[in-house]
Structure formats: C-alpha cells, structure tokens
Enzyme design. Structure first.
Site, short mmCIF file in Angstrom:
data_model
loop_
_atom_site.label_atom_id
_atom_site.label_comp_id
_atom_site.label_asym_id
_atom_site.label_seq_id
_atom_site.Cartn_x
_atom_site.Cartn_y
_atom_site.Cartn_z
N PRO A 132 12.74 5.22 1.44
CA PRO A 132 12.84 4.55 0.13
C PRO A 132 14.12 3.73 0.01
O PRO A 132 14.25 2.93 -0.91
CB PRO A 132 12.82 5.72 -0.87
CG PRO A 132 13.13 6.94 -0.09
CD PRO A 132 12.74 6.67 1.33
N ARG A 168 -3.75 -6.95 9.93
CA ARG A 168 -4.66 -8.01 9.49
C ARG A 168 -4.07 -9.40 9.63
O ARG A 168 -4.75 -10.39 9.43
CB ARG A 168 -5.20 -7.75 8.07
CG ARG A 168 -4.23 -7.30 7.06
CD ARG A 168 -4.90 -6.56 5.91
NE ARG A 168 -5.99 -7.31 5.31
CZ ARG A 168 -5.85 -8.44 4.63
NH1 ARG A 168 -4.66 -8.96 4.47
NH2 ARG A 168 -6.88 -9.04 4.12
N GLU A 227 13.88 16.31 3.15
CA GLU A 227 14.82 15.42 2.45
C GLU A 227 15.15 14.19 3.28
O GLU A 227 15.97 13.37 2.88
CB GLU A 227 16.10 16.17 2.09
CG GLU A 227 15.93 17.19 0.97
CD GLU A 227 15.21 16.62 -0.25
OE1 GLU A 227 15.58 15.52 -0.67
OE2 GLU A 227 14.27 17.27 -0.73
N ASP A 268 -5.51 -14.65 0.87
CA ASP A 268 -5.18 -13.47 0.08
C ASP A 268 -3.98 -13.72 -0.83
O ASP A 268 -3.23 -14.67 -0.63
CB ASP A 268 -4.81 -12.31 1.02
CG ASP A 268 -6.05 -11.66 1.60
OD1 ASP A 268 -7.10 -11.71 0.96
OD2 ASP A 268 -5.93 -11.10 2.71
N1 SAM Z 1 15.86 12.14 0.19
C1 SAM Z 1 15.27 10.88 0.52
C2 SAM Z 1 15.81 9.80 -0.39
O1 SAM Z 1 15.92 10.06 -1.59
O2 SAM Z 1 16.07 8.68 0.10
C3 SAM Z 1 13.75 10.91 0.35
C4 SAM Z 1 13.03 11.76 1.33
S1 SAM Z 1 11.30 11.69 1.13
C5 SAM Z 1 10.97 13.13 0.17
C6 SAM Z 1 10.65 12.15 2.71
C7 SAM Z 1 10.30 10.99 3.63
O3 SAM Z 1 9.29 10.21 3.04
C8 SAM Z 1 11.41 10.01 3.94
O4 SAM Z 1 12.20 10.47 5.01
C9 SAM Z 1 10.67 8.75 4.28
O5 SAM Z 1 10.32 8.72 5.65
C10 SAM Z 1 9.40 8.87 3.47
N2 SAM Z 1 9.37 8.02 2.25
C11 SAM Z 1 9.44 8.43 0.97
N3 SAM Z 1 9.38 7.41 0.12
C12 SAM Z 1 9.23 6.30 0.85
C13 SAM Z 1 9.12 4.92 0.52
N4 SAM Z 1 9.13 4.47 -0.72
N5 SAM Z 1 8.99 4.04 1.56
C14 SAM Z 1 8.98 4.46 2.84
N6 SAM Z 1 9.09 5.76 3.19
C15 SAM Z 1 9.22 6.67 2.23
#
Ligand code: SAM
Length: 241
Positions: free
Chosen positions: A91, A156, A118, A171
C-alpha cells in the site's frame, strides 16, 4: 513479446484465478505470458516451516522473515528471463495506473512479491526489491490479489492477447478518458431503446457520438482525469457543445 512472471507467495494456489481463466488464462495457454510461483515456505529449515516472526519493538501482528523470501526470490530469478524487475506489492508503493501497466507490460520478466501479515522485514525490501507498487489507497490482507490485478491488467496490453487489437485502445484510461457506453441486442429492453445513431450505420457519426459520450462521462464522473489529459481540437469542440 512474452512476459515471464514469477510470484513469491505463501498461497500459490490462488494464482489459478489468473492462470486458468479468461483472457489471462488464454495468454498463458498461447505462450504469451508465463506465471510460476515460489513459496517461501519451501525454503524454511525448521520443523514448523516458519516464515514469520514477532516484530522488533513489540506491537501486534507478525513480520515476514528475510531468509525464506531471499531464497525464494533467488529461485524465481533463475526461472524467468534475466534482468527481472523485483516488485513488492504494497500500500506504500507507486499507485498503479493504466500508464503504469503499460510500462510493466514492456518488461521481459517480473518477480512479484506478495506480502502477508504486517508485511516484510524492511531490510529485505532495501536489498532485493526494485520497485514498490500499490493498487489503491486501502489495505488488503495479502499481496496476492494485488499481484493478480497487476498480472491481469498488464497481460491484456501484450500484443496478441486480446482477440481484437483495438479493444484495449478503446478502454477507459487508454486515451485518458472513460469509455463510452455499450449496447447489444435486443434493440428494446424494458422501456429503453438503443441510441439511434448506433443503428444508423454512419461510422463517422458513431465515432463522434462515442467520443462525445466519453468526454461527457469523464466530465461528470472524473473531472480530475480531464485536467490531466491533452485534448485535441475536435475533443475541445465536442466538450463545448
Ligand atoms: N503494514 C502494512 C502497511 O500498512 O503498509 C500493510 C500490510 S498488509 C496487511 C499485508 C500485505 O498485503 C502487504 O505486505 C502487501 O503485500 C499487501 N497489500 C495490502 N494492501 C495493498 C495495496 N493497496 N496494494 C498492494 N499490496 C497491498
């Protein structure tokens, strides 16, 4: 061009969703895309196959350990074309857009690291990851769905993947605008008719109508997109009408 993707994930079975179905499934079958998986759990040495551990400094949740991930990435690198870009889905990464997908689709090989818990030990990111990408400003419980969003979106754009080569160009976002509305048979549904122009056979009128619809929708729904896009003379005129 073929894109070779290797995914690092504790849940490799999930990737059947892109490997076995629809447009992405066909791309795999036709050899335009390859998707393999490496499970960090296969690189553990203890009896419990531990891939996570408690965070230094305390607090809730667990953190993915460096060692199994590093070894899984090494194996993934050996299984795709040389020079792979290692991507951590997170994220905190660069927000994924249609333009970003086009950049990714031009690379010969990708290694996608899907986090859980996490997230992963920061030192693994510092030492192994080339790019971090996010699929949106919300938090998922794992990177698998994010990786699949990336795989679906970029596949795609690969030449030969979509049946009709113009499909992707028409698209939403391809030209910086939202797509126009679409209709198919029957001509009347409930009390709603298909717009006359689409039945006219006048290709120029249809093209103009669709462009106007795209502009109108983008103006109503996503004015932020219009501010970013470079409009042509015809587009500016239609928008003023
Ligand atoms: N503690 C992290 C933070 O707040 O940045 C979030 C961890 S999340 C619960 C677990 C995993 O989900 C991350 O390591 C990531 O690989 C994935 N993930 C969660 N949200 C994402 C997003 N918006 N885009 C891409 N990957 C995501």
């Amino acid at each position: 061009s073929v894109v070779e993707i290797s995914v690092i994930s504790l849940f490799p079975e999930m990737f059947a969703a892109v490997r076995d179905y629809g447009v992405t499934g066909r791309a795999v079958q036709n050899g335009l895309l390859s998707i393999t998986c490496c499970n960090p759990r296969d690189f553990t040495t203890d009896r419990h196959q531990t891939v996570d551990d408690r965070p230094y400094g305390g607090g809730p949740g667990m953190v993915m350990k460096t060692e199994p991930l590093q070894q899984a990435i090494a194996l993934a690198k050996a299984s795709v074309a040389p020079g792979a870009t290692v991507i951590y889905l997170s994220p905190q990464g660069r927000p994924l857009t249609q333009a970003g997908l086009a950049e990714l689709a031009a690379k010969p090989s990708l290694i996608l690291l899907a986090g859980r818990y996490e997230g992963v030990d920061e030192r693994l990111i510092d030492s192994e990851v080339d790019e971090e990408w996010s699929i949106g400003d919300y938090v998922l419980s794992g990177g698998e769905l994010a990786a699949m969003v990336m795989i679906d979106g970029l596949s795609r754009l690969l030449p030969g993947v979509l049946g009709h080569h113009l499909s992707a160009e028409q698209d939403s976002f391809a030209e910086g605008l939202l797509d126009c509305p679409h209709y198919t048979r029957p001509e009347h549904y409930r009390d709603m008719a298909v717009p006359d122009v689409l039945l006219s056979g006048n290709h120029e009128a249809i093209r103009r109508w669709r462009l106007k619809q795209s502009l109108g929708r983008t103006w109503l729904r996503r004015r932020d997109l219009l501010e970013k896009v470079e409009l042509g003379d015809e587009q500016n005129k239609l928008l003023a009408e």
